[in-house]
Design a protein around this motif. Structure first.
Motif, mmCIF file in Angstrom:
data_model
loop_
_atom_site.group_PDB
_atom_site.id
_atom_site.type_symbol
_atom_site.label_atom_id
_atom_site.label_comp_id
_atom_site.label_asym_id
_atom_site.label_seq_id
_atom_site.Cartn_x
_atom_site.Cartn_y
_atom_site.Cartn_z
ATOM 1 N N GLY A 4 0.787 -1.253 0.120
ATOM 2 C CA GLY A 4 -0.032 -0.103 0.037
ATOM 3 C C GLY A 4 0.765 1.248 -0.136
ATOM 4 O O GLY A 4 0.261 2.281 0.312
ATOM 5 N N ASP A 19 3.021 7.459 1.187
ATOM 6 C CA ASP A 19 1.530 7.021 1.076
ATOM 7 C C ASP A 19 1.067 7.492 -0.273
ATOM 8 O O ASP A 19 1.318 8.780 -0.524
ATOM 9 N N PRO A 20 0.417 6.836 -1.061
ATOM 10 C CA PRO A 20 0.211 7.385 -2.305
ATOM 11 C C PRO A 20 -0.833 8.327 -2.498
ATOM 12 O O PRO A 20 -1.042 9.088 -3.530
ATOM 13 N N THR A 21 -1.817 8.448 -1.387
ATOM 14 C CA THR A 21 -2.848 9.560 -1.645
ATOM 15 C C THR A 21 -2.379 10.823 -1.176
ATOM 16 O O THR A 21 -2.755 11.853 -1.935
ATOM 17 N N THR A 22 -1.512 10.990 -0.067
ATOM 18 C CA THR A 22 -1.304 12.441 0.575
ATOM 19 C C THR A 22 0.324 12.617 0.066
ATOM 20 O O THR A 22 0.675 13.581 0.144
ATOM 21 N N GLY A 23 1.167 11.597 -0.242
ATOM 22 C CA GLY A 23 2.569 11.746 -0.544
ATOM 23 C C GLY A 23 3.507 11.861 0.588
ATOM 24 O O GLY A 23 4.810 12.114 0.617
ATOM 25 N N THR A 24 2.824 11.412 1.853
ATOM 26 C CA THR A 24 3.484 11.738 3.200
ATOM 27 C C THR A 24 4.722 10.683 3.207
ATOM 28 O O THR A 24 4.264 9.618 2.870
ATOM 29 N N ARG A 26 6.192 7.960 5.126
ATOM 30 C CA ARG A 26 5.885 7.043 6.117
ATOM 31 C C ARG A 26 7.032 6.300 6.691
ATOM 32 O O ARG A 26 7.167 5.966 7.936
#
Length: 60
Positions: A4, A19-24, A26
């Motif tokens: 993920g 994170d693929p949605t936020t670019g944060t 991890r």
């Protein structure tokens, strides 16, 4: 993409899991030297090749 997360290398000799949605970011993993290849996902592992010929294998 593995577990993920999206994996990207940086000029800082690190492999970053994003994170693929936020670019944060991890997680970040030191590779011990400059990275010469794109991350490759195979099964549960992520591989990158270094300028010294070493291959780093990380759990995805």
């Amino acid at each position: 993409m593995a577990s993920g997360l999206v994996y990207a290398t940086g000029a800082d000799s690190m492999l970053h899991a994003l994170d693929p949605t936020t670019g944060t970011v991890r997680r970040s993993f030191p590779t011990g030297g400059p990275i010469e290849t794109r991350p490759v996902v195979a099964g549960d592992f992520v591989y990158v090749g270094g300028s010294n010929g070493d291959i780093s294998k990380l759990s995805g």
